[in-house]
Design an enzyme around this catalytic site. Structure first.
Site, PDB file in Angstrom:
ATOM      1  N   TYR A 172       1.574   2.611   0.280  1.00  0.00           N
ATOM      2  CA  TYR A 172       0.449   2.222  -0.569  1.00  0.00           C
ATOM      3  C   TYR A 172       0.976   1.543  -1.841  1.00  0.00           C
ATOM      4  O   TYR A 172       0.527   0.454  -2.226  1.00  0.00           O
ATOM      5  CB  TYR A 172      -0.379   3.468  -0.905  1.00  0.00           C
ATOM      6  CG  TYR A 172      -1.443   3.265  -1.952  1.00  0.00           C
ATOM      7  CD1 TYR A 172      -2.613   2.583  -1.660  1.00  0.00           C
ATOM      8  CD2 TYR A 172      -1.274   3.769  -3.247  1.00  0.00           C
ATOM      9  CE1 TYR A 172      -3.600   2.407  -2.637  1.00  0.00           C
ATOM     10  CE2 TYR A 172      -2.245   3.600  -4.220  1.00  0.00           C
ATOM     11  CZ  TYR A 172      -3.399   2.919  -3.902  1.00  0.00           C
ATOM     12  OH  TYR A 172      -4.368   2.744  -4.866  1.00  0.00           O
ATOM     13  N   GLY A 177     -17.371   1.328  -3.668  1.00  0.00           N
ATOM     14  CA  GLY A 177     -16.349   2.338  -3.955  1.00  0.00           C
ATOM     15  C   GLY A 177     -16.687   3.115  -5.212  1.00  0.00           C
ATOM     16  O   GLY A 177     -17.663   2.809  -5.906  1.00  0.00           O
ATOM     17  N   GLN A 178     -15.864   4.110  -5.544  1.00  0.00           N
ATOM     18  CA  GLN A 178     -16.211   4.933  -6.715  1.00  0.00           C
ATOM     19  C   GLN A 178     -16.125   4.124  -8.012  1.00  0.00           C
ATOM     20  O   GLN A 178     -16.962   4.294  -8.897  1.00  0.00           O
ATOM     21  CB  GLN A 178     -15.414   6.227  -6.787  1.00  0.00           C
ATOM     22  CG  GLN A 178     -13.922   6.114  -6.747  1.00  0.00           C
ATOM     23  CD  GLN A 178     -13.250   7.454  -7.039  1.00  0.00           C
ATOM     24  OE1 GLN A 178     -13.874   8.414  -7.495  1.00  0.00           O
ATOM     25  NE2 GLN A 178     -11.958   7.539  -6.767  1.00  0.00           N
ATOM     26  N   LYS A 213       0.436  -2.317  -3.133  1.00  0.00           N
ATOM     27  CA  LYS A 213      -0.201  -2.629  -4.417  1.00  0.00           C
ATOM     28  C   LYS A 213       0.748  -3.460  -5.287  1.00  0.00           C
ATOM     29  O   LYS A 213       0.307  -4.350  -6.017  1.00  0.00           O
ATOM     30  CB  LYS A 213      -0.604  -1.338  -5.144  1.00  0.00           C
ATOM     31  CG  LYS A 213      -1.708  -0.530  -4.474  1.00  0.00           C
ATOM     32  CD  LYS A 213      -3.055  -1.208  -4.452  1.00  0.00           C
ATOM     33  CE  LYS A 213      -3.747  -1.231  -5.773  1.00  0.00           C
ATOM     34  NZ  LYS A 213      -5.145  -1.763  -5.649  1.00  0.00           N
ATOM     35  N   ALA A 246     -10.056  -2.083  -2.147  1.00  0.00           N
ATOM     36  CA  ALA A 246      -8.658  -1.769  -1.859  1.00  0.00           C
ATOM     37  C   ALA A 246      -8.588  -0.860  -0.643  1.00  0.00           C
ATOM     38  O   ALA A 246      -9.581  -0.242  -0.245  1.00  0.00           O
ATOM     39  CB  ALA A 246      -8.010  -1.064  -3.053  1.00  0.00           C
ATOM     40  N   THR A 292      -7.292   2.482   0.018  1.00  0.00           N
ATOM     41  CA  THR A 292      -6.910   3.560  -0.902  1.00  0.00           C
ATOM     42  C   THR A 292      -6.483   4.863  -0.206  1.00  0.00           C
ATOM     43  O   THR A 292      -6.260   5.866  -0.880  1.00  0.00           O
ATOM     44  CB  THR A 292      -8.070   3.878  -1.875  1.00  0.00           C
ATOM     45  OG1 THR A 292      -9.246   4.140  -1.114  1.00  0.00           O
ATOM     46  CG2 THR A 292      -8.326   2.737  -2.829  1.00  0.00           C
ATOM     47  N   TRP A 344      -5.389   8.527 -11.121  1.00  0.00           N
ATOM     48  CA  TRP A 344      -6.198   9.726 -10.841  1.00  0.00           C
ATOM     49  C   TRP A 344      -7.694   9.466 -11.102  1.00  0.00           C
ATOM     50  O   TRP A 344      -8.335  10.149 -11.914  1.00  0.00           O
ATOM     51  CB  TRP A 344      -5.713  10.898 -11.704  1.00  0.00           C
ATOM     52  CG  TRP A 344      -4.333  11.378 -11.383  1.00  0.00           C
ATOM     53  CD1 TRP A 344      -3.340  10.707 -10.718  1.00  0.00           C
ATOM     54  CD2 TRP A 344      -3.775  12.666 -11.729  1.00  0.00           C
ATOM     55  NE1 TRP A 344      -2.210  11.476 -10.638  1.00  0.00           N
ATOM     56  CE2 TRP A 344      -2.445  12.681 -11.248  1.00  0.00           C
ATOM     57  CE3 TRP A 344      -4.255  13.784 -12.403  1.00  0.00           C
ATOM     58  CZ2 TRP A 344      -1.601  13.776 -11.422  1.00  0.00           C
ATOM     59  CZ3 TRP A 344      -3.409  14.881 -12.580  1.00  0.00           C
ATOM     60  CH2 TRP A 344      -2.107  14.875 -12.086  1.00  0.00           C
TER      61      TRP A 344
HETATM   62  P1  NDP Z   1     -12.560   3.389  -3.086  1.00  0.00           P
HETATM   63  O1  NDP Z   1     -11.721   3.784  -1.920  1.00  0.00           O
HETATM   64  O2  NDP Z   1     -13.577   4.341  -3.614  1.00  0.00           O
HETATM   65  O3  NDP Z   1     -13.308   2.012  -2.751  1.00  0.00           O
HETATM   66  C1  NDP Z   1     -12.684   0.981  -2.029  1.00  0.00           C
HETATM   67  C2  NDP Z   1     -13.660  -0.142  -1.819  1.00  0.00           C
HETATM   68  O4  NDP Z   1     -13.046  -1.159  -1.004  1.00  0.00           O
HETATM   69  C3  NDP Z   1     -14.948   0.287  -1.074  1.00  0.00           C
HETATM   70  O5  NDP Z   1     -16.048  -0.397  -1.641  1.00  0.00           O
HETATM   71  C4  NDP Z   1     -14.691  -0.216   0.342  1.00  0.00           C
HETATM   72  O6  NDP Z   1     -15.856  -0.522   1.065  1.00  0.00           O
HETATM   73  C5  NDP Z   1     -13.944  -1.504   0.033  1.00  0.00           C
HETATM   74  N1  NDP Z   1     -13.270  -1.989   1.235  1.00  0.00           N
HETATM   75  C6  NDP Z   1     -12.142  -1.495   1.803  1.00  0.00           C
HETATM   76  N2  NDP Z   1     -11.847  -2.226   2.915  1.00  0.00           N
HETATM   77  C7  NDP Z   1     -12.808  -3.194   3.033  1.00  0.00           C
HETATM   78  C8  NDP Z   1     -13.069  -4.267   3.943  1.00  0.00           C
HETATM   79  N3  NDP Z   1     -12.240  -4.526   4.979  1.00  0.00           N
HETATM   80  N4  NDP Z   1     -14.143  -5.056   3.732  1.00  0.00           N
HETATM   81  C9  NDP Z   1     -14.981  -4.822   2.697  1.00  0.00           C
HETATM   82  N5  NDP Z   1     -14.793  -3.836   1.802  1.00  0.00           N
HETATM   83  C10 NDP Z   1     -13.718  -3.036   1.961  1.00  0.00           C
HETATM   84  O7  NDP Z   1     -11.531   2.947  -4.253  1.00  0.00           O
HETATM   85  P2  NDP Z   1     -11.520   3.348  -5.799  1.00  0.00           P
HETATM   86  O8  NDP Z   1     -12.830   2.960  -6.399  1.00  0.00           O
HETATM   87  O9  NDP Z   1     -11.037   4.735  -5.934  1.00  0.00           O
HETATM   88  O10 NDP Z   1     -10.351   2.404  -6.335  1.00  0.00           O
HETATM   89  C11 NDP Z   1     -10.612   1.183  -7.046  1.00  0.00           C
HETATM   90  C12 NDP Z   1      -9.286   0.553  -7.436  1.00  0.00           C
HETATM   91  O11 NDP Z   1      -8.534   1.448  -8.249  1.00  0.00           O
HETATM   92  C13 NDP Z   1      -8.371   0.201  -6.257  1.00  0.00           C
HETATM   93  O12 NDP Z   1      -7.708  -1.011  -6.542  1.00  0.00           O
HETATM   94  C14 NDP Z   1      -7.345   1.326  -6.238  1.00  0.00           C
HETATM   95  O13 NDP Z   1      -6.122   0.909  -5.669  1.00  0.00           O
HETATM   96  C15 NDP Z   1      -7.214   1.601  -7.735  1.00  0.00           C
HETATM   97  N6  NDP Z   1      -6.743   2.943  -8.049  1.00  0.00           N
HETATM   98  C16 NDP Z   1      -7.421   4.043  -7.545  1.00  0.00           C
HETATM   99  C17 NDP Z   1      -6.970   5.317  -7.851  1.00  0.00           C
HETATM  100  C18 NDP Z   1      -7.662   6.540  -7.351  1.00  0.00           C
HETATM  101  O14 NDP Z   1      -7.265   7.645  -7.714  1.00  0.00           O
HETATM  102  N7  NDP Z   1      -8.709   6.402  -6.539  1.00  0.00           N
HETATM  103  C19 NDP Z   1      -5.775   5.529  -8.720  1.00  0.00           C
HETATM  104  C20 NDP Z   1      -5.174   4.312  -9.181  1.00  0.00           C
HETATM  105  C21 NDP Z   1      -5.660   3.080  -8.856  1.00  0.00           C
HETATM  106  P3  NDP Z   1     -16.537   0.577   2.039  1.00  0.00           P
HETATM  107  O15 NDP Z   1     -17.343   1.462   1.123  1.00  0.00           O
HETATM  108  O16 NDP Z   1     -17.378  -0.244   2.956  1.00  0.00           O
HETATM  109  O17 NDP Z   1     -15.422   1.308   2.728  1.00  0.00           O
END
Ligand code: NDP
Length: 326
Positions: free
Chosen positions: A142, A28-29, A146, A77, A79, A167
């Site tokens: 969502y 993820g990011q 959470k 997560a 997301t 964000w």
């Molecule tokens: P991303 O959506 O970029 O990344 C989510 C990650 O979860 C990916 O690596 C994805 O893998 C993995 N994932 C999801 N489902 C599965 C599964 N079934 N099995 C294995 N892996 C899975 O999230 P962010 O990096 O943006 O968010 C990180 C955290 O920050 C989270 O807890 C989010 O709730 C929180 N957050 C994010 C915000 C935002 O603006 N983005 C704001 C506030 C909080 P794959 O690449 O294979 O899909």
């Protein structure tokens, strides 16, 4: 030692001399940046989805028990905020049941669990900046999932850190900055919501801060053992719990879009979209399946005080990402 898991640091062989860190959501990011910032601290195991699908609880438990990590960092997560309105069970599985399981496993072996949460727990009924002790009232599925995850962790795991952020913008993955830059290449005008306030927070800032806090934890609890060693090592007071972790300052989506395009033009990038062609609209003019809080600002005093850290204003992280990404 762990079947089917790749190590992100190929130069380090598995060895009890290195703290073992399990990172979930490494693609993820935020996970992408965590791989970089955690690597100097220990041996980071970041299984991909094909190696460990997180909906397969048995496999995940086997993986955790084999590794016996000193820390589990959960950046995985569900997301997709709007999609969660249609798929509340899928959101709950990843955002509530997964952290619950991780919390139980971390507790079993006295490991630290670091988990990320969100400003979406607040309903923004006030214009004040939320502290960690204020009551929550999520406006969407969502946020509900959470919140359930936060509560399950607090109930099950004594060594937990929940870092609520907002964000998130990274160099990779899906985020507002990348969407605006993509649209700027092909559009000469754009409408962007201007009545939701928040603090854009760069994924590198969250990942750097996480690494600093993990270092402080390892200094306090001893580097290697999440189980036997930590029971015998001198226990120090460590401020576990819930923290807000965002960049400082405040902006809205419209002002952020304008900042991004202005910065890009000043850096010599020629986009079809000009900064003054971005129109400010209201949330009511841009309805989405999930309701969103109008005020997403989080008070970060607690984190800065307890961990002796300073969080820069949002422009610093965004400008850095623009510099490396344009
Ligand atoms: P991303 O959506 O970029 O990344 C989510 C990650 O979860 C990916 O690596 C994805 O893998 C993995 N994932 C999801 N489902 C599965 C599964 N079934 N099995 C294995 N892996 C899975 O999230 P962010 O990096 O943006 O968010 C990180 C955290 O920050 C989270 O807890 C989010 O709730 C929180 N957050 C994010 C915000 C935002 O603006 N983005 C704001 C506030 C909080 P794959 O690449 O294979 O899909």
């Amino acid at each position: 030692i762990i079947v089917g898991m790749s190590h992100t640091n190929p130069t380090t062989q598995w060895s009890p001399r290195f703290p073992q860190i399990l990172l979930l959501g490494g693609s993820g990011q935020l996970g992408f940046e965590l791989k970089r910032t955690l690597a100097p601290i220990g041996q980071v195991h970041a299984p991909s989805r094909s190696e460990v699908d997180l909906s397969d609880q048995d496999r995940l438990v086997r993986c955790i028990r084999n590794l016996q990590p000193v820390a589990i960092v959960n950046a995985a997560a569900y997301t997709a905020v709007d999609q969660a309105e249609r798929e509340p069970q899928q959101a709950d599985a990843l955002n509530h049941l997964l952290p619950k399981l991780l919390a139980e496993e971390a507790e079993r072996m006295h490991a630290l669990l670091i988990h990320y949460s969100t400003f979406f727990l607040n309903d923004a009924a006030t214009t004040e900046i939320y502290t960690e002790s204020q009551p929550t009232n999520p406006l969407n599925q969502y946020g509900l999932s959470k919140r359930a995850g936060e509560r399950a962790i607090a109930d099950a795991c004594s060594r937990h850190l929940i870092l609520r952020t907002s964000w998130v913008v990274g160099a990779y993955g899906h985020n507002f900055m990348r969407t605006i830059l993509r649209l700027a290449a092909s559009r000469s005008a754009l409408n962007v919501v201007g009545d939701q306030v928040g603090a854009p927070t760069s994924a590198p800032l969250i990942a750097d801060t996480t690494a600093q806090i993990l270092r402080q934890y390892l200094n306090a609890y001893g580097k290697y053992g999440s189980s036997a060693e930590s029971e015998h090592s001198q226990q120090t007071e460590f401020p576990f719990g819930l923290y807000h972790l965002t960049a400082g300052g405040a902006t809205d989506w419209h002002a952020l879009a304008t900042h991004i395009i202005q910065f890009a033009h000043e850096s010599g990038r020629q986009f079809m979209l000009k900064p003054d062609s971005i129109q400010r609209i209201t949330t009511a003019e841009y309805p989405t399946p999930a309701r969103r809080p109008q005020n997403s600002l989080l008070n970060t005093t607690r984190l800065q005080k307890h961990f002796n850290l300073q969080l820069p204003d949002w422009q610093e992280g965004i400008n850095y990402l623009l510099k490396i990404g344009l």
